[in-house]
Design a protein around this motif. Structure first.
Motif, PDB file in Angstrom:
ATOM      1  N   CYS A   1      30.575  32.179  36.366  1.00  0.00           N
ATOM      2  CA  CYS A   1      30.754  31.776  37.850  1.00  0.00           C
ATOM      3  C   CYS A   1      29.089  32.394  38.497  1.00  0.00           C
ATOM      4  O   CYS A   1      28.975  33.084  37.542  1.00  0.00           O
ATOM      5  N   SER A   2      28.694  31.821  39.094  1.00  0.00           N
ATOM      6  CA  SER A   2      27.469  32.092  39.428  1.00  0.00           C
ATOM      7  C   SER A   2      27.869  31.962  41.250  1.00  0.00           C
ATOM      8  O   SER A   2      28.294  31.324  41.683  1.00  0.00           O
ATOM      9  N   GLY A   3      27.573  32.886  41.905  1.00  0.00           N
ATOM     10  CA  GLY A   3      27.907  32.671  43.854  1.00  0.00           C
ATOM     11  C   GLY A   3      29.230  33.702  43.489  1.00  0.00           C
ATOM     12  O   GLY A   3      29.344  33.282  44.678  1.00  0.00           O
ATOM     13  N   CYS A   4      29.262  34.792  42.886  1.00  0.00           N
ATOM     14  CA  CYS A   4      30.609  34.690  42.746  1.00  0.00           C
ATOM     15  C   CYS A   4      31.140  36.218  43.081  1.00  0.00           C
ATOM     16  O   CYS A   4      29.887  36.926  42.635  1.00  0.00           O
ATOM     17  N   SER A   5      32.107  36.536  43.219  1.00  0.00           N
ATOM     18  CA  SER A   5      32.530  37.888  43.238  1.00  0.00           C
ATOM     19  C   SER A   5      32.393  38.627  41.504  1.00  0.00           C
ATOM     20  O   SER A   5      33.549  38.007  40.970  1.00  0.00           O
ATOM     21  N   VAL A   6      32.169  39.468  40.639  1.00  0.00           N
ATOM     22  CA  VAL A   6      31.962  40.073  39.337  1.00  0.00           C
ATOM     23  C   VAL A   6      33.037  40.861  39.128  1.00  0.00           C
ATOM     24  O   VAL A   6      33.354  41.712  40.440  1.00  0.00           O
ATOM     25  N   THR A   7      33.348  41.186  38.359  1.00  0.00           N
ATOM     26  CA  THR A   7      34.830  41.351  38.124  1.00  0.00           C
ATOM     27  C   THR A   7      34.146  43.036  37.780  1.00  0.00           C
ATOM     28  O   THR A   7      33.039  43.319  37.338  1.00  0.00           O
ATOM     29  N   GLN A   8      34.382  44.198  38.450  1.00  0.00           N
ATOM     30  CA  GLN A   8      34.351  45.582  38.222  1.00  0.00           C
ATOM     31  C   GLN A   8      35.343  46.206  37.196  1.00  0.00           C
ATOM     32  O   GLN A   8      35.918  45.551  36.555  1.00  0.00           O
ATOM     33  N   GLU A   9      34.644  47.194  37.032  1.00  0.00           N
ATOM     34  CA  GLU A   9      34.787  48.655  36.109  1.00  0.00           C
ATOM     35  C   GLU A   9      36.354  48.904  36.306  1.00  0.00           C
ATOM     36  O   GLU A   9      37.068  49.498  35.197  1.00  0.00           O
ATOM     37  N   ASN A  10      36.052  49.137  37.259  1.00  0.00           N
ATOM     38  CA  ASN A  10      37.778  49.363  38.067  1.00  0.00           C
ATOM     39  C   ASN A  10      39.138  48.534  38.317  1.00  0.00           C
ATOM     40  O   ASN A  10      39.957  49.048  38.710  1.00  0.00           O
ATOM     41  N   ASP A  11      38.832  47.057  37.904  1.00  0.00           N
ATOM     42  CA  ASP A  11      39.522  46.352  38.190  1.00  0.00           C
ATOM     43  C   ASP A  11      40.820  46.247  37.517  1.00  0.00           C
ATOM     44  O   ASP A  11      41.103  46.662  36.539  1.00  0.00           O
ATOM     45  N   GLU A  12      41.962  45.556  37.766  1.00  0.00           N
ATOM     46  CA  GLU A  12      42.718  45.444  36.909  1.00  0.00           C
ATOM     47  C   GLU A  12      43.156  44.234  37.084  1.00  0.00           C
ATOM     48  O   GLU A  12      43.249  43.841  38.234  1.00  0.00           O
ATOM     49  N   ILE A  13      43.173  43.510  35.906  1.00  0.00           N
ATOM     50  CA  ILE A  13      43.437  42.023  35.690  1.00  0.00           C
ATOM     51  C   ILE A  13      44.634  41.477  35.117  1.00  0.00           C
ATOM     52  O   ILE A  13      44.729  41.724  34.890  1.00  0.00           O
ATOM     53  N   LYS A  14      45.018  41.005  36.125  1.00  0.00           N
ATOM     54  CA  LYS A  14      46.599  40.347  35.741  1.00  0.00           C
ATOM     55  C   LYS A  14      46.733  39.189  34.415  1.00  0.00           C
ATOM     56  O   LYS A  14      45.865  38.169  34.534  1.00  0.00           O
ATOM     57  N   ALA A  15      47.905  39.430  33.996  1.00  0.00           N
ATOM     58  CA  ALA A  15      47.218  38.336  32.818  1.00  0.00           C
ATOM     59  C   ALA A  15      48.714  38.004  32.379  1.00  0.00           C
ATOM     60  O   ALA A  15      49.856  38.530  32.441  1.00  0.00           O
ATOM     61  N   THR A  16      49.186  36.686  32.841  1.00  0.00           N
ATOM     62  CA  THR A  16      50.570  35.852  32.421  1.00  0.00           C
ATOM     63  C   THR A  16      50.253  34.727  31.546  1.00  0.00           C
ATOM     64  O   THR A  16      50.136  33.996  31.461  1.00  0.00           O
ATOM     65  N   ILE A  17      51.351  35.148  30.957  1.00  0.00           N
ATOM     66  CA  ILE A  17      51.394  33.696  29.491  1.00  0.00           C
ATOM     67  C   ILE A  17      53.014  33.285  29.608  1.00  0.00           C
ATOM     68  O   ILE A  17      53.745  34.016  29.470  1.00  0.00           O
TER      69      ILE A  17
END
Length: 123
Positions: free
Chosen positions: A93-109
């Motif tokens: 992405c460009s012009g987006c909100s980028v991932t931060q070190e303290n983020d939590e990322i949800k994974a669904t499989i």
């Protein structure tokens, strides 16, 4: 000519030193899956990601999965039969909100009529 070359080298050094490029790694594991998610931050509003999804459960056989990792999702992907894993890259992405070190990322499989959701955190 020498002054121009020195000026170009100086400006190049400054640009490289001010670069915001960094890499953040997030990992998580559920009962059947483990995920590594790497965000390559190019600037304050640009990133790309790489991921590895690995089956760690007990059911034998090839797995075809659908998944969501943060803002990235894919359907009908098949795991490598030797490693029981899938590697790839997701959104750039460009012009987006980028991932931060303290983020939590949800994974669904989702696979074989089953689904598992867990959270990825940075190391």
């Amino acid at each position: 000519m020498k002054k121009r070359l020195l000026l170009i080298l100086f400006v190049s050094f400054i640009l490289v030193a001010c670069s915001e490029e960094k890499t953040l790694e997030f990992t998580g594991e559920g009962e059947n899956w483990s995920v590594t998610y790497i965000a390559h931050i190019h600037s304050s509003d640009s990133e790309s990601i790489d991921y590895t999804i690995r089956y760690v459960g007990d059911e034998p056989g090839t797995k075809t999965i659908n998944f969501n990792l943060g803002n990235s999702s894919e359907t009908g992907r098949t795991l490598d039969t030797e490693t029981s894993s899938l590697t790839g890259n997701g959104n750039r992405c460009s012009g987006c909100s980028v991932t931060q070190e303290n983020d939590e990322i949800k994974a669904t499989i989702t696979w074989n009529g089953k689904s598992e959701t867990f959270t990825l955190t940075s190391d």
